[in-house]
Design an enzyme around this catalytic site. Structure first.
Site, PDB file in Angstrom:
ATOM      1  NE  ARG A 348      -3.740  -5.156   4.094  1.00 39.84           N
ATOM      2  CZ  ARG A 348      -3.674  -4.107   4.358  1.00 39.84           C
ATOM      3  NH1 ARG A 348      -4.135  -3.244   5.405  1.00 39.84           N
ATOM      4  NH2 ARG A 348      -2.100  -3.728   3.873  1.00 39.84           N
ATOM      5  CB  SER A 417      -1.163  -0.686  -2.595  1.00 41.11           C
ATOM      6  OG  SER A 417      -2.307  -1.377  -1.806  1.00 41.11           O
ATOM      7  CE  LYS A 446       2.326  -4.080   2.609  1.00 43.63           C
ATOM      8  NZ  LYS A 446       1.535  -4.110   1.151  1.00 43.63           N
TER       9      LYS A 446
END
Length: 517
Positions: A348, A417, A446
């Protein structure tokens, strides 16, 4: 009003698509449709030949290739509506609309034929129009006059016999009603078996709820047929099919085998209902058609749940790795956590260049392969394919599942997601292989507004409905992991909890020790 395309027009559109692909030209264009119209046995081809324009001339002029005949067979010979053509061939929108305009000027209702496509093509300026005008003196105006003349010049053909029409009798309709009744009973039986499997074996409330709605659809469709007429027409004692059976009917080796057999039974029964009800009620046939397509989606979703449960059965702890969050760098975090028992890793990275990410991904691929773990690439289906990852994960703002599947193919996993129950339900039907469910707690990886945190309530909702594998995600660590399990999660995804720890392997073991046995 629905506008259908003739079989010739449908074939031409399909072949235009194949010509563009065979000629290694990514964008479908008017020249591909022109070549397809000339190559098809259709009115458009006849018109082109009268103007001394042959297929080989078009291919040579625009450097095109005709695909092999074997690649141009249509899967189904079903009527194609203009709205569907506009959706499937958006690059030809102006041509298709012009074709509709010309077809609508006929004295009687008519389908959009290849000649109308040719007129629409000539009515849209491009390099093809100048060439056609110069080479064959063919323009939109001259073609319009030609088509109009052909429509009014045909004389009746003399024949030496007469057709005799026979009205439909009550007996004929009885046979139709018997067929519909038998298929409806077969559909109900298959639905019940599948529903019981979803209820007692898969324990999936979401998919079972979808299946229940089809019962209402079936009842609505049969109202147009007449339930009383169906019962009156039933003749089970004299049904020759009841005395015929095969050994395969009794061969059910596993629960999954039983499920698949009944999913196919449901689809086949719906097709019979759709076709035979056309003879009695168009409204009923339309409902059965919708039901048939919904069963295809249901089959994909149910079998997807089973397949992915098997793929992810040993993946309880999911590590999301970002270089900047790792105490000693991402390499040690990945290797130590894998050695400690992490079953799935996601790369990621938002700040690496594509080249850096490619090299980093290749190294991670080697490490995960050594331990038999799954490797996922975040947001980048192209790089997932390039590093031979096991799959790709996308968010709500990234590419949809359908487009991602076209890039990565059927063998790669796609994670999605989700932040509310509607998104989770949709992802299941879209064909996701697993879900990310959250954010559960505030997280440093995030940014979300305070009102955007789905929290433990969302975990509870998904646990109550969905059996497609899913991972609770968002701010989960050693201190709140137990709360996540109590809410119904069986799998979790973490990032800072492992990456930011001085000893990634040690914290991984501690987290795994908290998992229910």
């Amino acid at each position: 009003m629905q506008h259908l395309l003739t079989a010739g027009a449908q074939r031409a559109l399909k072949q235009a698509e194949l010509i563009a692909h065979t000629s290694a030209q990514t964008n479908l264009d008017a020249i591909h449709l022109l070549a397809a119209l000339a190559n098809e046995e259709s009115r458009a081809a006849e018109i082109l030949l009268t103007h001394k324009i042959e297929p080989v001339m078009i291919l040579a002029e625009f450097q095109l290739e005709i695909p092999d005949e074997s690649s141009s067979d249509a899967e189904e010979n079903q009527p194609l509506e203009l709205s569907e053509a506009l959706r499937d061939y958006p690059a030809l929108k102006e041509i298709l609309n012009s074709a509709l305009e010309h077809a609508s000027q006929a004295d009687v209702s008519t389908e959009i034929g290849s000649e109308h496509l040719l007129w629409g093509l000539l009515n849209v300026e491009g390099k093809h129009t100048q060439w056609l005008n110069t080479r064959g003196n063919l323009s939109a105006q001259s073609l319009k006059q030609s088509i109009h003349a052909q429509q009014h010049q045909a004389d009746p053909i003399d024949v030496d016999f007469a057709f005799r029409t026979v009205p439909t009798t009550i007996n004929d309709q009885t046979h139709i009603l018997r067929t519909i009744d038998a298929a409806a009973n077969r559909l109900r039986e298959g639905l019940r078996v599948v529903e019981d499997y979803l209820r007692f074996t898969l324990d999936d409330a979401h998919l079972m709820g979808i299946l229940k709605t089809t019962r209402h659809q079936l009842a609505d469709a049969l109202k147009f047929i007449g339930p009383e007429s169906l019962i009156a027409s039933r003749d089970t004692l004299n049904d020759v099919g009841t005395a015929i059976s095969t050994t395969s009917e009794f061969d059910r080796q596993t629960l999954e085998h039983l499920l698949q057999a009944n999913l196919k039974r449901v689809q086949e029964a719906t097709r019979t209902l759709e076709e035979f009800s056309k003879l009695i009620s168009v409204e009923a046939a339309s409902i059965f058609k919708q039901m048939r397509y919904s069963f295809y989606t249901l089959e994909k979703s149910v079998l997807g749940c089973l397949n992915n449960q098997q793929k992810l059965k040993d993946c309880r702890l999911y590590l999301l790795v970002t270089e900047s969050l790792c105490h000693h760098g991402s390499g040690p975090a990945i290797r130590e956590s894998l050695a400690a028992g992490v079953g799935i890793v996601q790369i990621r990275e938002k700040e690496m260049t594509d080249r850096q990410l490619l090299e980093h991904g290749k190294r991670a691929r080697e490490w995960t392969r050594e331990t038999g773990a799954i490797l996922i690439m975040n947001d980048r289906p192209d790089l997932a394919v390039a590093i031979d990852a096991d799959g790709v994960h996308v968010g709500q703002d990234e590419l949809p599942v359908r487009e991602v599947r076209q890039i990565v193919g059927p063998r790669h996993m796609i994670g999605v997601s989700t932040h509310n129950i509607e998104q989770a339900r949709k992802a299941v039907l879209d064909g996701a292989d697993y879900l990310g469910v959250g954010p559960t707690f505030p997280t440093t990886t995030k940014l979300f507004e305070a009102h955007e945190y789905a929290g433990l309530k969302f975990i509870q909702q998904v646990a109550a409905e969905i059996t497609l594998p899913w991972f609770a995600i968002g701010g989960i660590n050693e201190d709140n992991l137990e709360q996540t399990f109590q809410a119904g999660a069986q799998r979790v995804a973490v990032s800072s909890a492992i990456c930011g720890h001085e000893q990634p392997g040690q914290i991984t073991k501690k987290l795994l020790e908290q998992f229910p046995s």
